[in-house]
Motif scaffolding. Sequence first.
Motif, PDB file in Angstrom:
ATOM      1  N   LEU A   1       0.841  -1.201   0.000  1.00  0.00           N
ATOM      2  CA  LEU A   1       0.000   0.000   0.000  1.00  0.00           C
ATOM      3  C   LEU A   1       0.873   1.245   0.000  1.00  0.00           C
ATOM      4  CD1 LEU A   1      -2.650  -0.902   2.721  1.00  0.00           C
ATOM      5  CD2 LEU A   1      -2.973  -0.914   0.251  1.00  0.00           C
TER       6      LEU A   1
ATOM      7  N   GLU B   1      -2.170   5.070   2.653  1.00  0.00           N
ATOM      8  CA  GLU B   1      -3.107   3.952   2.773  1.00  0.00           C
ATOM      9  C   GLU B   1      -2.747   3.092   3.983  1.00  0.00           C
ATOM     10  OE1 GLU B   1      -4.085   3.354  -2.016  1.00  0.00           O
ATOM     11  OE2 GLU B   1      -2.402   2.307  -1.108  1.00  0.00           O
TER      12      GLU B   1
ATOM     13  N   PHE C   1       0.485  -2.389 -11.426  1.00  0.00           N
ATOM     14  CA  PHE C   1       0.851  -3.517 -10.546  1.00  0.00           C
ATOM     15  C   PHE C   1      -0.293  -4.495 -10.627  1.00  0.00           C
ATOM     16  CE2 PHE C   1       3.031   0.051  -8.414  1.00  0.00           C
ATOM     17  CZ  PHE C   1       4.317  -0.467  -8.410  1.00  0.00           C
TER      18      PHE C   1
ATOM     19  N   ALA D   1      -1.192   2.158 -11.308  1.00  0.00           N
ATOM     20  CA  ALA D   1      -0.678   3.093 -10.314  1.00  0.00           C
ATOM     21  C   ALA D   1      -0.326   4.422 -10.980  1.00  0.00           C
ATOM     22  CB  ALA D   1       0.538   2.513  -9.618  1.00  0.00           C
TER      23      ALA D   1
ATOM     24  N   PRO E   1      -4.514  12.439  -3.612  1.00  0.00           N
ATOM     25  CA  PRO E   1      -4.941  11.574  -2.517  1.00  0.00           C
ATOM     26  C   PRO E   1      -3.939  10.441  -2.270  1.00  0.00           C
ATOM     27  CG  PRO E   1      -6.700  11.895  -4.086  1.00  0.00           C
ATOM     28  CD  PRO E   1      -5.494  12.506  -4.674  1.00  0.00           C
TER      29      PRO E   1
ATOM     30  N   GLY F   1      -2.317   7.032  -2.274  1.00  0.00           N
ATOM     31  CA  GLY F   1      -2.399   5.943  -3.228  1.00  0.00           C
ATOM     32  C   GLY F   1      -2.708   6.405  -4.636  1.00  0.00           C
TER      33      GLY F   1
ATOM     34  N   LYS G   1       1.826   8.956  -6.580  1.00  0.00           N
ATOM     35  CA  LYS G   1       2.898   9.955  -6.573  1.00  0.00           C
ATOM     36  C   LYS G   1       4.266   9.303  -6.346  1.00  0.00           C
ATOM     37  CE  LYS G   1       0.887  12.028  -3.086  1.00  0.00           C
ATOM     38  NZ  LYS G   1      -0.250  11.111  -2.870  1.00  0.00           N
TER      39      LYS G   1
ATOM     40  N   GLU H   1       7.446  13.825   0.419  1.00  0.00           N
ATOM     41  CA  GLU H   1       6.892  14.186   1.725  1.00  0.00           C
ATOM     42  C   GLU H   1       7.973  14.562   2.745  1.00  0.00           C
ATOM     43  OE1 GLU H   1       3.659  11.999   3.275  1.00  0.00           O
ATOM     44  OE2 GLU H   1       2.974  11.293   1.325  1.00  0.00           O
TER      45      GLU H   1
ATOM     46  N   HIS I   1       1.804  16.601   1.454  1.00  0.00           N
ATOM     47  CA  HIS I   1       0.408  16.761   1.827  1.00  0.00           C
ATOM     48  C   HIS I   1       0.206  18.030   2.654  1.00  0.00           C
ATOM     49  CE1 HIS I   1      -0.883  12.988   0.205  1.00  0.00           C
ATOM     50  NE2 HIS I   1      -0.016  12.304   0.928  1.00  0.00           N
TER      51      HIS I   1
HETATM   52  N1  LIG Z   1       4.416  -3.239  -5.388  1.00  0.00           N
HETATM   53  C1  LIG Z   1       3.107  -2.903  -5.470  1.00  0.00           C
HETATM   54  N2  LIG Z   1       2.201  -3.869  -5.656  1.00  0.00           N
HETATM   55  C2  LIG Z   1       0.884  -3.572  -5.737  1.00  0.00           C
HETATM   56  N3  LIG Z   1       0.415  -2.347  -5.641  1.00  0.00           N
HETATM   57  C3  LIG Z   1       1.255  -1.332  -5.452  1.00  0.00           C
HETATM   58  C4  LIG Z   1       2.650  -1.571  -5.336  1.00  0.00           C
HETATM   59  N4  LIG Z   1       3.252  -0.386  -5.142  1.00  0.00           N
HETATM   60  C5  LIG Z   1       2.270   0.538  -5.131  1.00  0.00           C
HETATM   61  N5  LIG Z   1       1.076  -0.030  -5.301  1.00  0.00           N
HETATM   62  C6  LIG Z   1      -0.218   0.649  -5.343  1.00  0.00           C
HETATM   63  O1  LIG Z   1      -0.112   1.721  -6.223  1.00  0.00           O
HETATM   64  C7  LIG Z   1      -0.827   2.842  -5.740  1.00  0.00           C
HETATM   65  C8  LIG Z   1       0.050   4.059  -5.767  1.00  0.00           C
HETATM   66  O2  LIG Z   1       0.955   4.039  -4.699  1.00  0.00           O
HETATM   67  P1  LIG Z   1       1.926   5.253  -4.350  1.00  0.00           P
HETATM   68  O3  LIG Z   1       2.822   4.813  -3.277  1.00  0.00           O
HETATM   69  O4  LIG Z   1       2.541   5.738  -5.585  1.00  0.00           O
HETATM   70  O5  LIG Z   1       0.916   6.334  -3.778  1.00  0.00           O
HETATM   71  P2  LIG Z   1       1.196   7.785  -3.279  1.00  0.00           P
HETATM   72  O6  LIG Z   1       0.512   8.677  -4.217  1.00  0.00           O
HETATM   73  O7  LIG Z   1       2.616   7.997  -3.066  1.00  0.00           O
HETATM   74  O8  LIG Z   1       0.397   7.773  -1.912  1.00  0.00           O
HETATM   75  P3  LIG Z   1       0.780   8.435  -0.509  1.00  0.00           P
HETATM   76  O9  LIG Z   1       0.412   9.849  -0.591  1.00  0.00           O
HETATM   77  O10 LIG Z   1      -0.114   7.731   0.448  1.00  0.00           O
HETATM   78  O11 LIG Z   1       2.203   8.204  -0.271  1.00  0.00           O
HETATM   79  C9  LIG Z   1      -1.269   2.488  -4.346  1.00  0.00           C
HETATM   80  O12 LIG Z   1      -2.642   2.271  -4.348  1.00  0.00           O
HETATM   81  C10 LIG Z   1      -0.546   1.215  -3.994  1.00  0.00           C
HETATM   82  O13 LIG Z   1      -1.397   0.357  -3.271  1.00  0.00           O
END
Ligand SMILES: Nc1ncnc2c1ncn2[C@@H]1O[C@H](COP(=O)(O)OP(=O)(O)OP(=O)(O)O)[C@@H](O)[C@H]1O
Lengths: 298, 236, 343, 261, 374
Positions: free
Chosen positions: B137, B141, D15, D20, D39, D41, D44, D179, D211
Motif C-alpha cells: 500500500l 493507505e 501492478f 498506479a 490523494p 495511493g 505519486k 513528503e 500533503h
Molecule cells: N508493489 C506494489 N504492488 C501492488 N500495488 C502497489 C505496489 N506499489 C504501489 N502499489 C499501489 O499503487 C498505488 C500508488 O501508490 P503510491 O505509493 O505511488 O501512492 P502515493 O501517491 O505515493 O500515496 P501516498 O500519498 O499515500 O504516499 C497504491 O494504491 C498502492 O497500493
Amino acid sequence: MAVFLQQVVNGLAQGGIYALIAIGWTTVFGIVGVMNWTHGEVYMLGAYVGFFLTTYSGMGMVPALLLSMGAGAIIAVLIDQFGYVPLRKRGTLARSGFITALGLSTFLRYSANAAFSADPRVYPALMEYHPITLFSIGGTAVTINSLHLIILIGTFIIMVVLQLFFTRTIIGKAMLAGSQDMKTLALMGADSEKLIKITFAISGALGAAAGFFMGMLYTIYPTMGALAGLKGWACAILGGIGSISGSLVGGVLIGIAEALTSGFVSTGYKDAISFVIMILVLLIKPTGLMGYKFEEKV
Amino acid sequence: MEMLKVENLNVYYGNIHALKDMSLTVNEGEIVSLIGANGAGKSTLMLSIMHQIPAKTGKVLFQGKDCLTQKTFDIVKEGMTLVPEGRHVFPRTSVQDNLLLGAYYRRDKSEVKKDLNRIYEMFPRLQERRRQLAGTLSGGEQQMLATARALMSRPKMLLLDEPSMGLAPIIVDQIFDTIVRINKEGTTILLVEQNANQALRIADRGYVLETGEKTMEDAADKLLANDQIREAYLGA
Amino acid sequence: MKKIHISLRKPQAGELKANRKVIAVCVVLAAMLFICFLDDFTPSGRVIPNYFKYVIVVSLIYSVASLGINFYSGYQGDTSLGHAVFFGTGAYVTAYLTTQFSGINFWASILIGMAFSAVLSLPVAWAGSRVKGSFMVVITYGYCEIFRYLAINSNTLGGTAGMAGIPSPKIFGVRITKIPWLPSNKDGFILILMAIVGFLALFTYRIVNSRVGYALAAVREDEIAAYAMGVNVKAYKRLAIITSAVITSVAGSFYAGFTNVADPSLFGATLSITIFTMLVIGGRRSISGAILGAFIVVICPELLRYVQDLIGLPFDPWYILYGLMLVIIMRFKPEGLLGTKES
Amino acid sequence: MSEVLLSTQNLSKSFGGIMANKDINFHINRGEIVAIIGPNGSGKTTFYNLLTGITRCSGGTITFEGKNITGKKPQEITKLGISRTFQNIRLFGTLSVAQNIEIARHCRTSSTMWDALWHTKKYGTEKEENAEAVERCMEYVGIADKKDWKATNLPYGMQRKLEIARALATDPKLILLDEPAAGMNPKEKEELMDIIRKLSSDGYSVILIEHAMRVVMNIADRISVFNYGEKIADGLPTEIRENPVVIQAYLGKGASADGNA
Amino acid sequence: GAAGSSQSGSGSSSGSGSSGTAATVSEIHVGNVNPLSGDSALYGNDQSRGFGMAIEEINAAGGVNGAKIVLDDYDDQGDAQKAAQGAQKFADDDSYYAIIGSSLSNCTLAMTPITDDAGIVEMVVSSSSPSLHGCSDYFFRMAVQDDQVGPQMAKALIDKGYKSVTVLYPSNDYGNNLDKNLEEYAKSNGLTVLDSIAYNASDQDFTAICTTVKNEAPEAVALCGTVQDSSLLINQLKAAGVDAFLMGGTSLYNSKALEIAGSNMEGVGCISVYISSNPADKVQNFVSKYKEKYNETPDAFAALAYDEGYVFADACKKAMDDNGGKLTREGIMKALKETNYTGVTGTVTYDDSNEWIRDYLVLEVKDGEFQLAS
Ligand SMILES: Nc1ncnc2c1ncn2[C@@H]1O[C@H](COP(=O)(O)OP(=O)(O)OP(=O)(O)O)[C@@H](O)[C@H]1O
Ligand SMILES: Nc1ncnc2c1ncn2[C@@H]1O[C@H](COP(=O)(O)OP(=O)(O)OP(=O)(O)O)[C@@H](O)[C@H]1O
Ligand SMILES: [Mg+2]
Ligand SMILES: [Mg+2]
C-alpha cells in the motif's frame, strides 16, 4: 518403465521424510523468522528418545512415537526459551538468531556425541514392514515399503491440517503476522510468546517424528541431524519458505530427484543433485515453487 | 471517572532519560491531546503506557489496574489499544486480514463482521484494496489501515500516535471526524499530533511535553489561545 | 529548548584508539618474530615446540581465509556458508598443478587458483543479485557441498583420499621448510604468512575507507538507497565476492603447500562454517577481529586437549564449548569480540 | 529560463490490475519548484520510482535534458543528475551523518581499489573534494553539528534533512522530495521551506510531493494533481486551490488549509 | 584416553629428535591419532581398544623390560589437518616413541611426511590406500589389503559356483579399490560383473540401488562397504526382495552387522583376517576379555590393533636389548622391520615396504553367528 516408476515411488517414500523435516523448518522460519539450524538436532534427539523408549522400556511403536514427539516438542520449546527468547527481548534475533542457532546445534550435536557415543544404534523391530504392491506394469510390481507409505500419508495429513490452520484460523493468521512484527502483534491483544512456543512445539514434534521414523528404517547416530536438517531446509526453500504445502512438494521433488539420480546416474552424486536442483530452482524462481512474491514497497 | 492515570513515570533509553516524572490523567469520555516538538517523548509515553517499553519507575493505571505489571496483550484485552507511530501494518498480510487481526481477541464473530463493513464504508480505499498485501500500500493507505485496525478492537480507550502523518488533507479531516465520532460513542482518546492546531480543536484538554518533561497542562481552548504555545507549536 | 545530546566519539579518544591499534600490531609482530627466532639463540636447541609453530601456521592460514570472507560476510553483509569452495579450489589447484606438472611452481599455482576461484565466485554473485538472506545461506552451503561431492567422485582429484605429496613451496630454489637460517621447518611459513596477513590487513583497511568500501557499506545497509545514490549494487556485490574468493583461495593454496595434502573436506560445509564463525567470533567488519577469530578457533581446541587429558574427560569438549561460545557471544556481544557495536 | 529539464510522455505503470500511473504527461523547467499533490495511493511515489528507475515503467517515456532516459538503471539516472529522498526514510542507519553523505559522492568520483590501496594522487584529491562536499551539504541543511552522529540516532526531523543533504551530495540538477515535511512540526516546516527555496535559488530544480498544504502553496511555482494514477490538474497554486475537482478529491472542506497537515 | 601422565610438549624435553642420549625409560609413550568422535569414530575406537588391551596386558606382565607403555589420544575427528597437527604434537615430544593411526587414509597421508621427518614410527591397521605403499621407512602397515580383499571376495563367489555379481561400493578410496580389484579378478576368472554401483559412504537410504539390483537379478551381490552401510544395504536388499547371495568384505565381520541387519544376516558371507570363534587359546583369551570389557565381539580392526600392540612391545624390547637397554625411535624402526610375531590374526612379518601380506578366511553367518564357511 516399471523400474523408472519404482524409482519415482522410492523417491516419494524418502521425500515423505524430507517433507516432515521441512515442515518443521518452514513453520519456525515462517513465524519466528529465525533459521532454526537446531531442527536437525531435535530430529536426532527425537530419534534417540525413541531408541531408548523402544529398546530399554520395550515400548510399542505408537506410544513410543507419541512420547518422542512430545519430547521433541519440549526440546524445541526449551531451545527457544534458552536460545532465542533472550535475543527477542533484546531485539537482536534477526541479526544474531542464525549464528545462535548454529552454536546451539553444534552444542547439542556434540553433547549428544559425548553422552550417547558415536556408535550407530539400531531400533528393535517395531513392526513388520513388507513391500506393498501399488500397481504392476508389464508383470513387474511397483512396490512401496509399508512404513514409507504410512509416513507419506501421515505427512500429507499433517500438511493439510497445518495449511488450514494457518490460512483459516485467526490464531494461524496471527502467527504469520507475528513473523512480520511481533511487537505490533501484541498491540492486537495476542500473546506472541505463546504463539511462538506453539510454533516451536509443532516444529519439534514433527522433527522428532521424522527422527523416529529414520530410526525405524536405518541407524541413528549423534551427527545424523546435520545432513538431514539441511536437506529439510533445502526442501522447505525449494517449495517456498513459509508455505506448508510447498514443503511437501519440495520434499517429494528432492526425494524423487535423488532416487532417479541414484538409479540412473550415480549414487555418488545423489546429495549433490538435490543441491543443484535447489539452487537452480531458487535462481529461476527465487521465492521457491509455491512461495509468493513479496516486493518491498519503496 | 479517571480512565487512565500516569504517575511520575521515568523512562530511559540506555542513559538517555526520555521521560522525566511524567504524570497525566485522562478521564472517561475525554479527548486529551499531547503536543511537543520532535523528540519530546510523546511516542515514548504512548509506548510505555502500553508496556511496549519498560519504565524505570512510576505508575500507569488503566481503570485502576496497574499496566506496568501486565503484558501488552493483556492491556489490550482490558480495552486500551494504540495506533503506533510509523503505521506498523503487517506487510505480508492482506489488508483484510490486517483488519481482522485488529479484532484478534474478540469472540463476537458477527459483530466483527459488521465492524469490518463499517470500516470499509469509512475507508472505501481499503475496501478496494482488501486483498492486497498491506506492505504494498502507499504510505497514506497504510496509515489509514493502522488506524482502522485499531478501531476493529472496539477499545474503551484509544491511543493515537500521529494518525494524520502522510495523509491527504481530505483524509485528515475524515480521521479527525472519526475520532470525534467514536469519542461521542464512548471511546476515550489520547491523541499525539504534530498537527497541534487541529488536535487541540477537537480535544477537551491538552498537555505540552518538552524534552521528556511536562511543561504545561490546561483546557484545550486555553492552550490554543496561549501565545507561547501558538508560537512554538502552532505556527505563527 | 533543551536537546539531548549524545556525544558519540570524542576525537582524542579516536586517535588514542588508533595509537593503541598500532601498538597492538607491533606487539603481535614482535611476539611472532620472537617465536620464530628464539630457538636460534638458545644454546640447548628447541625451546618452542614445532607443534606450537604448526598451530601458529594453521592459524595464520585461516587468518587469510577469515580476512577473505570478511569482504563478503563482513563488508557486503551476506552470510556465506560456502567459502570452502574457494579454499578448496585454491588447495586443489595447487595440489593438482604442483603434483601433475613439474613445471608449475607453488607461487604460480596460487595465481591460477585465484583465477579459478574468481570464476567460481561468479555464480554466487549472480545468485546474490536474485535472492537474499537465508536463501543465500542455503545456496552457498549447497554450492560448496556440490564441489565436495565432485571431488569425492573425481578420480583425477584423488577421490575421498584426495591428493597427497604436494611439495612444499620454494623460495629462490630453497624449500621453505629448509631455509638454513631459520631454526625450524615452520618458520618460513610463519614469516611469509605474516607478511601476507599484514598486507591483507592493510589492503582491507584502505579499501574499506575508500570509495569502494563506502559503496559496499551502502549496499549492505540499504540496496535501494544505494542504487538511488548512484551505486551499482550488482557490480559491487560481484566485486565483494570476487575479492573475497580470491583471498580465501590464497589461504587454500598455502594450506595445501603446508600440509602437503588436499582432500574433499576442504570443499565441505563444515570448513565453510568454521571460516564463517571465525569472522563472527572476532567481529564482522573488524580486521583484527578476523585474525583473532582465526587464532581462537584454531588454538582453543588444542589447548582443550591438554585440559581434557588433565582432568581425564572421555570426550572432546571443544565442539560443545565452541557451540556454547557462539551462543554466548551472540547474546552478550553480538558484534563479535572486536567488532564495533551497532546501536 | 523556461527550458524544459524533465518531461514524461504517457508514462504508465501497473501492478497486477492496479494502474498506479496512467498516461502521465508531466514536465518541469529548469529552476522550477513543482509540487505533486493527490490523494493517498494516487501514484505519486510510484511516479518517483519510475523517474529514478527503481521501478520499470510499463509504458511511456521519460526525457531528461532532451535525452530519453526511459529504462535506464537507477545508478545511471543518479549520475545523469536526478536525485531523490524517500517517503519512508532510507538512510544508511549504522553509518555516521558524514559517511551517509560521502557515499552519495560515489557517482561523482572514480577512484578504484588500486588507488585506495596505494593512496594515489587521484585518491587524495578525491578524498579532499569529498570532504568539502560533505561539509557543504551538511551546512546547507543545517546539520553540521551532527557530523559524527549515527543516522538512526538522529531525531526524525534531522533524518529528513540528512536525506536532503545526501541527495544534494550527488550534484543533481533535479531533486525529488517525497513528503519531506511529514512528521515535522510547524516550526520545522518553516525551516524546511527555507531550505527548499534556497535550493531553487541556487539553481536546482525541485519536484516536491507533499500533503502539507501550507508548504506546497507557499513555495511551489506550479502544482500537479494526481488522482487514481492520473494527472487530473496542473497549474499555479492559486488556480489549484480553487479547482473544484481538486477540492472534491483531495483538499476537502478545510480547503483554506491554514496550518493544515 | 585418560592417561593422566601426558606431559605438555613444551619445554619438557631437551636435545633434539632421536639423538643417542636416550636414557633407560620408565614409560614408553605412544601417540594415538585417530578419529575418536564424529562419523568415523567407530574405526578409531576399535583400534584404540584393541591396542589398549594389548598394552594393558603387557604392562600387567611387567611391561617392556620394566617400562610401561602409555597410550595418549589425539582425536583427529577424521580431519586430515587435525591428524597432521596431532602427529606433529607427538613427533615433537621426545617421550613418544611411536604413533598409531590414523584409521583413515586421508589423515594418514597428511601424517606420514611429519612422522618421516621426525623419524618416529607410525603404525596403522587400516588406512589401506595404495598411495601409502612404501611412503616412509618409519611407516608400518598391518592393514587389510584392498588389492587382496576384492579378489578374495570374487574367489569365494566363484568357489561357491556363482556366475554373475553386482558390486556395490562406497565412493571412497577403500570402496573404489575393492571394486577395481574385484572386477579385475572376476573378469579373468569367469565371473560376470553385471554392474558396479557406487554410493556415498554416509548414505542410509539405498532403496534406489536396491531397485536397480533387483532389476538386474544377479546371482550374487558383493558389498564392498563398511559395516554400517553394508548392513543397511543387506536390510534394504532383502526388503526389496533381492534373493541373491550377499558377500561382504572384511569390515562386515563386526558385531554391529548382526545388530543392524539382524535376521537378514543369515546366510551372508564375508572375508576376514581372523574369526573370534577360532578355538586357539590366544584368540579365545582375547575375545573373552574384550567382550567382558566392551560388551561386544571384537572385529578385525580391534584384533589387528591388539596384535599391533604386541608387535610394538616386541620391537621395543628388541630395540632396547640391541642398544644396551636404551630405547631410540630409530631402534624401534629397525626392530620392527624384523618382526615375526604370531598373534590372533596370524603371523605378522613386514616386507621390504613395511607391509604385512597375509592369508584370509571366508566366513558365513549361520544361526546368527559368523562361522567359517564350509
Ligand atoms: N508493489 C506494489 N504492488 C501492488 N500495488 C502497489 C505496489 N506499489 C504501489 N502499489 C499501489 O499503487 C498505488 C500508488 O501508490 P503510491 O505509493 O505511488 O501512492 P502515493 O501517491 O505515493 O500515496 P501516498 O500519498 O499515500 O504516499 C497504491 O494504491 C498502492 O497500493
Ligand atoms: N529506541 C531508542 N533508542 C534511543 N533513544 C531513543 C529511542 N527512541 C527514542 N529515543 C529518544 O528518546 C527521545 C524521545 O523520543 P520520542 O520518539 O518519544 O519523541 P516524540 O515526542 O514522539 O518525537 P516525534 O515527534 O519525532 O515523534 C528522543 O530524544 C529520541 O531520540
Ligand atoms: Mg513520536
Ligand atoms: Mg507516497
